[in-house]
Motif scaffolding. Sequence first.
Motif, PDB file in Angstrom:
ATOM      1  N   GLY A   1      24.721 -41.244 -16.288  1.00 33.34           N
ATOM      2  CA  GLY A   1      25.610 -40.731 -15.254  1.00 33.34           C
ATOM      3  C   GLY A   1      26.412 -41.860 -14.655  1.00 33.34           C
TER       4      GLY A   1
ATOM      5  N   ALA B   1      24.962 -41.926  -9.351  1.00 36.03           N
ATOM      6  CA  ALA B   1      24.591 -40.557  -9.720  1.00 36.03           C
ATOM      7  C   ALA B   1      23.159 -40.212  -9.347  1.00 36.03           C
TER       8      ALA B   1
ATOM      9  N   ASP C   1      25.027 -36.305 -12.031  1.00 38.58           N
ATOM     10  CA  ASP C   1      26.314 -36.553 -11.397  1.00 38.58           C
ATOM     11  C   ASP C   1      26.212 -36.143  -9.942  1.00 38.58           C
TER      12      ASP C   1
ATOM     13  N   ALA D   1      33.155 -35.978 -16.203  1.00 37.26           N
ATOM     14  CA  ALA D   1      32.475 -36.875 -15.264  1.00 37.26           C
ATOM     15  C   ALA D   1      32.711 -38.325 -15.610  1.00 37.26           C
ATOM     16  N   TYR D   2      32.868 -38.605 -16.906  1.00 32.14           N
ATOM     17  CA  TYR D   2      33.080 -39.973 -17.360  1.00 32.14           C
ATOM     18  C   TYR D   2      34.548 -40.316 -17.547  1.00 32.14           C
TER      19      TYR D   2
END
Length: 260
Positions: free
Chosen positions: A36, A40, A226, A248-249
């Motif tokens: 994460g 996170a 996350d 998320a990345y």
Amino acid sequence: MNLLAVEGVTLTFHAVAALMDVSFTVPEGRIVSLIGPNGAGKTSMLNCVSGRYRPDKGSITLDGRELLGVPAHKRTSLGLSRTFQNIALFKGLSVLDNLMLGRHSRMEYGLLASLFYLGKARRQEDAHRRRVEDVIDFLNLSPYRHQAAGRLPYGVQKRVELGRALAAEPRLILLDEPMAGMNLEETEDMARYILDINEEWGATVLLVEHDMGVVMDVSHKVVVLDFGRVLAEGTPAEVSADPAVVAAYLGSEDAVFLGR
């Protein structure tokens, strides 16, 4: 069979949530990675499992036994050991002595026996030393065995810390960013050690790591956190194809490894 089960874990610091209703499992004999973005909750989760933090609510079981309420120092005797994101060796002690400290939870003789070093104490000390020598050979630490840990190169110190955790004969070993700060060659060596710990030494692994190339290569299962919540869970292929994980990345170098 799941060796570790995390169910509904919530952890807050002064009303700020580090973990929110986190649930996942670690099957016995597998390598499971927690990934994460920064912040996170990955290390916070490891700290809950190891006993450094106590969650506000939820359940964490190791082989069916509830860990919450078990002091951190007693979890080692249940088959749990760990490494740390920032190296936590006894830097003035030798490599050998650092690894012998990893055997502390396995020592059963009392103060009197240890003072006179007779009988049970001598036999157990010999057995612990043999185990530590196996770890030294496995991690190629023989040239450093009598050197002070704090004077060794960074990559070697990382191996010593891994060795100390392995010396405890863990059923579950928690690895918190074991490749952090390493060069490419050291990273590749550490990845091989992790695979061998799982395959040859029979330890289940819960890994926190930012190097997505390593994570995708060594993991049987990946759990994505996350903002303190589980975003996705599955095989490396399933997770890398999940649009929510890619989002998320997005914008980070890790997104390259996730196929974007």
